[in-house]
Design an enzyme around this catalytic site. Structure first.
Site, PDB file in Angstrom:
ATOM      1  N   THR A   1      -0.539   1.522  -1.785  1.00 52.91           N
ATOM      2  CA  THR A   1       0.319   0.844  -0.817  1.00 52.91           C
ATOM      3  C   THR A   1       1.033  -0.281  -1.533  1.00 52.91           C
ATOM      4  OG1 THR A   1       0.270  -0.537   1.198  1.00 52.91           O
ATOM      5  CG2 THR A   1      -1.662  -0.617  -0.209  1.00 52.91           C
TER       6      THR A   1
ATOM      7  N   CYS B   1       8.001   0.837  -1.425  1.00 55.34           N
ATOM      8  CA  CYS B   1       7.125   1.520  -0.479  1.00 55.34           C
ATOM      9  C   CYS B   1       7.021   2.955  -0.967  1.00 55.34           C
ATOM     10  CB  CYS B   1       7.701   1.463   0.937  1.00 55.34           C
ATOM     11  SG  CYS B   1       6.655   2.238   2.176  1.00 55.34           S
TER      12      CYS B   1
END
Length: 235
Positions: free
Chosen positions: A83, A196
């Site tokens: 992440t 991301c």
């Protein structure tokens, strides 16, 4: 070969990319039937996003630290968070385990600096764009970060949470995101970070005229460098 610890589930699409690319990377580097040694713990993304919406970051840190301890106990030699946004609590996680955390910000900064770039754009979730934690990590390495204008934040966040985490890749969204990248290019950046994992499903280097840095790919490659140091090819 060292064992790589993964904390995933943020989202499962992101974790799948890490798992796939780590396996492909070992196959490409070592050949034969080689595959990476991995320990993976995934968390409930719905639980984390609810805590995120409530800005309960210490509790998020507790949940991710517990997951990290699980992979440590499973034999991992070092740790990756699958992440970007939840690197906001990376310091808390690192303090709660006895193995090293390979921080995405450090990896990305090393790569862009190696190419002579010291000013980058960043696109990601609203949290990652509006909170200073990732830009501050890059700044430690002498890399300045330029975020998109605030009017784009909702669109970018929606692209990630409403489309990409569900595996939906929409051409119209790609065009809008590329427009944001062009604005950052006009602002004088030397390249843009895809901050991301899911954004790498949407935007490729071939889509953009400016340099695009796929953060997950860089993270995976750094993990492979570390895990495979001294490993012998079986080709």
């Amino acid at each position: 070969m060292q064992t790589i610890g993964l904390v995933g589930g943020m989202s499962w699409e992101s974790t799948a990319v890490y798992y796939r690319d780590l396996n492909l990377g070992v196959q490409q580097r070592l050949g034969g039937l080689s595959s990476p040694k991995l320990v993976l713990s995934t968390v409930d993304f719905a639980e984390l996003t609810a805590l995120e919406d409530a800005e309960r970051w210490p509790q998020i840190g507790d949940l991710l630290t517990a997951a990290a301890r699980g992979v440590e106990q499973g034999g991992a030699d070092f740790l990756l968070l699958c992440t970007t946004s939840f690197h906001k609590v990376a310091d808390q996680i690192e303090a709660g385990v006895g193995i090293a955390l390979l921080h995405l910000g450090d990896v990305v900064a090393e790569e862009v600096r190696s190419q002579g770039v010291t000013k980058v754009g960043f696109v990601g979730t609203t949290v990652a764009m509006s909170d200073g934690f990732f830009a501050e990590r890059l700044a430690r390495h002498g890399v300045e970060t330029v975020m998109p204008d605030a009017r784009h934040h909702e669109m970018l966040n929606s692209a990630i949470y409403d489309e990409l985490v569900h595996g939906r890749v929409v051409d119209a969204t790609r065009r809008r995101v590329l427009g944001v990248l062009e604005e950052l290019w006009d602002a004088g950046v030397g390249g843009v970070l895809l901050g991301c994992t899911e954004l790498e499903l949407l935007v490729k280097q071939a889509d953009a005229e400016l340099p695009v840095y796929p953060c997950t790919t860089l993270h995976v490659n750094a993990a492979l460098d570390r895990a495979l140091a001294g490993a012998v090819s079986r080709r």
